[in-house]
Design a protein around this motif. Structure first.
Motif, PDB file in Angstrom:
ATOM      1  N   ARG A  75       0.831  -1.196   0.000  1.00 14.66           N
ATOM      2  CA  ARG A  75       0.000   0.000   0.000  1.00 14.66           C
ATOM      3  C   ARG A  75       0.870   1.252   0.000  1.00 14.66           C
ATOM      4  N   GLN A  76       0.361   2.311  -0.627  1.00 10.18           N
ATOM      5  CA  GLN A  76       1.109   3.567  -0.678  1.00 10.18           C
ATOM      6  C   GLN A  76       1.348   4.123   0.722  1.00 10.18           C
TER       7      GLN A  76
ATOM      8  N   ILE B 204       4.441   2.605   2.093  1.00 12.66           N
ATOM      9  CA  ILE B 204       5.634   3.190   1.471  1.00 12.66           C
ATOM     10  C   ILE B 204       5.963   4.533   2.113  1.00 12.66           C
ATOM     11  N   GLU B 205       4.940   5.364   2.329  1.00 10.11           N
ATOM     12  CA  GLU B 205       5.178   6.687   2.921  1.00 10.11           C
ATOM     13  C   GLU B 205       5.719   6.569   4.343  1.00 10.11           C
ATOM     14  N   LEU B 206       5.132   5.673   5.139  1.00 18.24           N
ATOM     15  CA  LEU B 206       5.598   5.510   6.512  1.00 18.24           C
ATOM     16  C   LEU B 206       7.043   5.032   6.544  1.00 18.24           C
ATOM     17  N   CYS B 207       7.368   4.103   5.658  1.00 19.75           N
ATOM     18  CA  CYS B 207       8.732   3.577   5.611  1.00 19.75           C
ATOM     19  C   CYS B 207       9.723   4.634   5.145  1.00 19.75           C
ATOM     20  N   GLU B 208       9.334   5.456   4.186  1.00 19.21           N
ATOM     21  CA  GLU B 208      10.221   6.525   3.723  1.00 19.21           C
ATOM     22  C   GLU B 208      10.486   7.528   4.842  1.00 19.21           C
ATOM     23  N   PHE B 209       9.475   7.816   5.642  1.00 24.40           N
ATOM     24  CA  PHE B 209       9.625   8.789   6.724  1.00 24.40           C
ATOM     25  C   PHE B 209      10.677   8.320   7.725  1.00 24.40           C
TER      26      PHE B 209
END
Length: 342
Positions: free
Chosen positions: A248-249, A252-257
């Protein structure tokens, strides 16, 4: 030893090699990639057991622990019947929080018609958050037997729902204030609501009925760890298209943060399966409202290959789950997850 699951070599050398006593009623015992024990006391019916330790904040620890134990039994082709909960609690935990924990446990049990059959509860000055060990007992008909060692080369590899679901729930709930500095609250709330996807009981039941050959629920260490465990336990190779792994997007966002690898993140709620007809299994799952995708094949030999367009690289043995990197990265919250298990 490192935080998280102990390494495969240590597990084999220091745990499995010490297990000498055997009984004929035990049809499946401890092993790499084996999440359940199977006992046979009567003809054509087996008892399936799984135990899972989880440490987490009181508001969600029962959800994480129960789903993990129930999922293990379901992935083995069993029907969960009862659970036992051993709870070690911090001294400062108020009785109202204990009541809320047990109500959460009962709500989950009621949803899947599972009875809470016993356990143990005590407080310890050594703890800062609850530690729960949940043992699930299930039953399995002889024709529902699913063993990782039955997987053969040439089968399709199928994944249900999305990777990183459980890790996303934990990050969104426990690090909300950090995340709000970059992301809208709606995105964080949606990631926290992935809790609704944490059970794999529906897809496991469909997979058993639809002729899946191997079933393995994805948990600590993420999809990379689960793929390694499946291949190692079945003694097969893999060719997996990295671009097809569903994520899920929000994950991805949480992991990038937090600079985390989503492929090595807690993935409870995701089921890994093999089948002779992967597309047929995907269709059967989708008829039940469960998204799934074929991501590759099992192969002869021991090469476990990840494909990314023209790039080919080899899957490595399981690493410490990425959730542990949060504290190392200097985050303001605190996350603690399960200790290693066989």
């Amino acid at each position: 030893m490192r935080t998280g699951k102990i390494s495969e070599n240590v597990l084999i050398r220091s745990v499995f090699r010490r297990i000498k006593t055997k009984r004929e009623e035990v049809k499946c015992g401890a092993g790499v990639g084996t999440d359940c024990a199977v006992l046979a006391f009567a003809e054509n019916e087996e008892t399936v057991l799984s135990t899972n330790p989880v440490s987490a904040p009181a508001d969600m620890v029962c959800a994480y622990a129960l789903h993990r134990a129930l999922n293990n039994v379901a992935a083995a082709g069993g029907e969960p019947v009862g659970v036992m909960i051993s709870a070690m609690l911090p001294e400062e935990l108020e009785e109202k929080r204990l009541q809320d924990m047990m109500q959460q446990a009962e709500d989950i049990c009621a949803c899947f018609h599972v009875q809470l059959i016993g356990g143990h509860t005590e407080c310890s000055a050594a703890l800062t958050m609850p530690v729960l060990t949940v043992t699930c007992v299930g039953k399995r008909a002889g024709d529902h037997t699913r063993n990782i060692r039955d997987i053969r080369p040439g089968q399709d590899v199928v994944i249900s729902k999305w990777i990183g679901l459980e890790g996303s729930v934990r990050i969104a709930r426990e690090y909300k204030e950090d995340l709000l500095t970059r992301y809208p609250s709606a995105m964080i709330e949606e990631a926290a609501a992935f809790e609704r996807f944490l059970s794999v009981i529906p897809e496991a039941a469909t997979a058993v009925k639809s002729g899946a050959c191997g079933i393995h629920d994805v948990s600590q260490g993420g999809i990379f760890a689960a793929l390694w465990e499946l291949a190692h336990g079945a003694d097969v190779g893999l060719e997996i298209d990295l671009r097809k792994l569903p994520v899920r997007q929000e994950t991805i966002e949480l992991c990038e943060f937090f600079d985390l690898n989503p492929y090595e993140l807690l993935s409870g709620g995701c089921l890994l399966m093999t089948a002779e007809d992967g597309n047929g299994l995907v269709l059967a799952l989708e008829k039940e409202g469960i998204p799934a995708v074929v991501v590759g094949k099992t192969t002869a030999g021991n090469d476990r290959v990840l494909l990314n367009e023209e790039e080919r690289r080899y899957l490595e043995p399981p690493k410490t789950d990425q959730i542990y990197q949060l504290n190392k990265n200097g985050s303001h919250g605190e996350v603690s997850v399960e200790t290693g298990k066989a």
